[in-house]
Design an enzyme around this catalytic site. Structure first.
Site, PDB file in Angstrom:
ATOM      1  N   HIS A   1       0.828  -1.212   0.000  1.00 45.58           N
ATOM      2  CA  HIS A   1       0.000   0.000   0.000  1.00 45.58           C
ATOM      3  C   HIS A   1       0.856   1.252   0.000  1.00 45.58           C
ATOM      4  O   HIS A   1       0.556   2.226  -0.708  1.00 45.58           O
ATOM      5  CB  HIS A   1      -0.918  -0.034   1.227  1.00 45.58           C
ATOM      6  CG  HIS A   1      -1.793   1.167   1.366  1.00 45.58           C
ATOM      7  ND1 HIS A   1      -1.595   2.109   2.348  1.00 45.58           N
ATOM      8  CD2 HIS A   1      -2.854   1.597   0.633  1.00 45.58           C
ATOM      9  CE1 HIS A   1      -2.507   3.062   2.239  1.00 45.58           C
ATOM     10  NE2 HIS A   1      -3.285   2.783   1.207  1.00 45.58           N
TER      11      HIS A   1
ATOM     12  N   GLU B   1       2.177   1.865  -3.463  1.00 46.56           N
ATOM     13  CA  GLU B   1       1.133   2.447  -4.308  1.00 46.56           C
ATOM     14  C   GLU B   1       1.073   3.963  -4.117  1.00 46.56           C
ATOM     15  O   GLU B   1       0.980   4.733  -5.082  1.00 46.56           O
ATOM     16  CB  GLU B   1      -0.211   1.805  -3.979  1.00 46.56           C
ATOM     17  CG  GLU B   1      -1.406   2.440  -4.645  1.00 46.56           C
ATOM     18  CD  GLU B   1      -2.587   2.594  -3.691  1.00 46.56           C
ATOM     19  OE1 GLU B   1      -3.147   3.702  -3.637  1.00 46.56           O
ATOM     20  OE2 GLU B   1      -2.935   1.605  -3.017  1.00 46.56           O
ATOM     21  N   HIS B   2       1.154   4.405  -2.857  1.00 46.59           N
ATOM     22  CA  HIS B   2       1.130   5.840  -2.579  1.00 46.59           C
ATOM     23  C   HIS B   2       2.377   6.527  -3.124  1.00 46.59           C
ATOM     24  O   HIS B   2       2.298   7.591  -3.736  1.00 46.59           O
ATOM     25  CB  HIS B   2       1.046   6.079  -1.069  1.00 46.59           C
ATOM     26  CG  HIS B   2      -0.343   6.057  -0.521  1.00 46.59           C
ATOM     27  ND1 HIS B   2      -0.943   7.151   0.036  1.00 46.59           N
ATOM     28  CD2 HIS B   2      -1.258   5.057  -0.440  1.00 46.59           C
ATOM     29  CE1 HIS B   2      -2.175   6.841   0.441  1.00 46.59           C
ATOM     30  NE2 HIS B   2      -2.378   5.564   0.165  1.00 46.59           N
TER      31      HIS B   2
ATOM     32  N   GLU C   1      -4.798   7.815   7.205  1.00 42.66           N
ATOM     33  CA  GLU C   1      -5.725   6.852   6.610  1.00 42.66           C
ATOM     34  C   GLU C   1      -6.024   5.710   7.581  1.00 42.66           C
ATOM     35  O   GLU C   1      -7.178   5.275   7.722  1.00 42.66           O
ATOM     36  CB  GLU C   1      -5.130   6.307   5.311  1.00 42.66           C
ATOM     37  CG  GLU C   1      -6.069   5.442   4.502  1.00 42.66           C
ATOM     38  CD  GLU C   1      -5.462   5.003   3.172  1.00 42.66           C
ATOM     39  OE1 GLU C   1      -6.145   4.250   2.445  1.00 42.66           O
ATOM     40  OE2 GLU C   1      -4.321   5.398   2.861  1.00 42.66           O
TER      41      GLU C   1
END
Length: 418
Positions: free
Chosen positions: A47, A50-51, A127
């Site tokens: 993740h 991806e960022h 998040e």
């Protein structure tokens, strides 16, 4: 529909779905790497990658990436799941070359600069905090971990706050180098595309990539059980589920029909019985999550602490009787819903590119719409009865978040599910 598939000599797949009546292209790279490929100490790295893909390369700053995309009216985004990660754009047909250039750049030349890494680390921690503060999100992570304890497939896609704080540039570089191989990537495009042109672009931008030979993740081993977290909330959030089916299970489409009959819409059994007739919930629905080697069937309900005592027996009665009572009218209605949803999605370039990328990763080939429709049409009451006995006869998983009350209350719900 005109679907074409090719592979470069390094294993990199190229798939296109031509739609001559549109002027745009949805294009992206789907990577067969996700959260279940992570070690415990690297949980969350997929993740974070991806960022960080949008935060600068050797050729482009983070601002350059978004400016170049948006200056031609394009859109860029990404997501991470447990089994794959996707990076995709939507652009006008004449800007496909720019889109492929940017995709190749962020996947091969990201620099993970320290300042950008610290800034994005803070964003991801926010998040995680948002998920923790959103009970109808958090309860699904708790359900997943309870179904698959002490396994990568059971861990949160976001990772833990401690892990996110500890991940550094070396961890990101190492993980991308080990896992982002050409043989685990699909460049999928849908819209006004020319396959030969896309293939040439893929060769130019991805042809030199290597295939490092990533080890397969540990097998998914469903265990089940129950988890409860007491919180002072207005609603009790519940996820009840069972061991489900892998993508290639012969009953995969039967499961889709079964799930939709139970909780796939406003006409479903659970919505009608639990909400419309009894008023026990605001939201109730089923879900069917498939993996390459397993899956989960489940349902979510948000209810009051006084209503849950009536809710659970009603839910369990629906699960235990559907195999013997499902009607031809219900099956026909759900088949129509599933086929309509499939065909409506085929009018959207992004949905078609997504479908193409996923199919190449999962099955190694695009599955024609006609084949899917045929398999949906083949589902009958006997198949649903057989599958209901298979799934609902197994050990349940129950996650509860909110005004749970005494622990023995949760144990009673779990015993009812068994």
């Amino acid at each position: 529909m005109s679907v074409e598939v090719s592979r470069l000599s390094n294993g990199f797949a190229v798939a296109t779905d031509r739609m001559d009546h549109v002027e745009t292209v949805a294009i992206g790279v789907w990577v067969g790497i996700g959260a279940r490929h992570e070690s415990p100490e690297l949980n969350g790295v997929s993740h974070m990658l991806e960022h960080m893909a949008f935060k600068g390369t050797a050729r482009r700053s983070a601002e350059d990436i978004v400016n170049q995309v948006e200056s031609v009216g394009g859109q860029i985004n990404a997501y991470t799941s447990r089994e794959n990660t996707a990076y995709y754009l939507r652009v006008l047909a004449g800007d496909v070359g720019l889109a492929v250039d940017i995709l190749a750049d962020i996947l091969q030349n990201s620099t993970f600069e320290a300042e950008e890494l610290e800034r994005e680390r803070a964003v991801i921690l926010q998040e995680i905090g948002q998920c923790t503060d959103t009970p109808d999100d958090l309860v699904f992570d708790q359900f997943q971990e309870t179904a698959y304890p002490d396994q990568a497939i059971g861990r949160s896609i976001l990772g833990t706050s401690d892990n996110v704080r500890a991940l550094d540039r070396a961890a990101l570089d190492g993980y991308m180098e080990r896992c982002y191989g050409a043989d685990r990537m699909v460049l999928a495009a849908s819209g006004k595309v020319d396959h030969a042109a896309i293939l040439r672009l893929a060769e130019d931008y991805f042809g030199a990539m290597v295939a490092p030979g990533v080890a397969e993740p540990e097998a998914a081993t469903y265990r089940g059980g129950h988890h409860a977290e007491q919180r002072e909330l207005e609603q009790l959030h519940l996820v009840l589920g069972f061991d489900g089916l892998a993508y290639e299970d012969p009953d995969f489409y039967t499961m889709s029909v079964l799930s939709s009959v139970l909780g796939g819409g406003m006409s479903s059994r659970l919505f009608q019985e639990v909400r419309e007739r009894r008023g026990l919930v605001y939201s109730i629905y089923t879900f069917n999550t498939a993996y390459q080697d397993g899956g989960l069937f489940g349902l979510y309900a948000g209810t009051g602490k006084e209503e849950v005592g009536e809710l659970m027996p009603v839910v369990m009665d629906q699960l235990s009787t559907i195999g013997d009572t499902v009607s031809s009218e219900e099956i026909a209605r759900v088949k129509a819903q599933l086929k309509a949803g499939l065909l409506m999605a085929m009018e959207n370039t992004s949905a078609r590119a997504e479908r193409l990328g996923q199919h190449l990763l999962i099955f190694g080939r695009p599955i024609p719409v006609e084949e899917i429709v045929e398999r949906i049409d083949a589902v009958d009451a006997a198949a649903i009865g057989r599958l209901a006995n298979r799934v609902f006869g197994g050990a349940p998983t129950l996650a509860a978040l909110g005004p749970v009350g005494p622990v023995d209350r949760l144990a009673g719900w779990t015993n009812a599910a068994e």
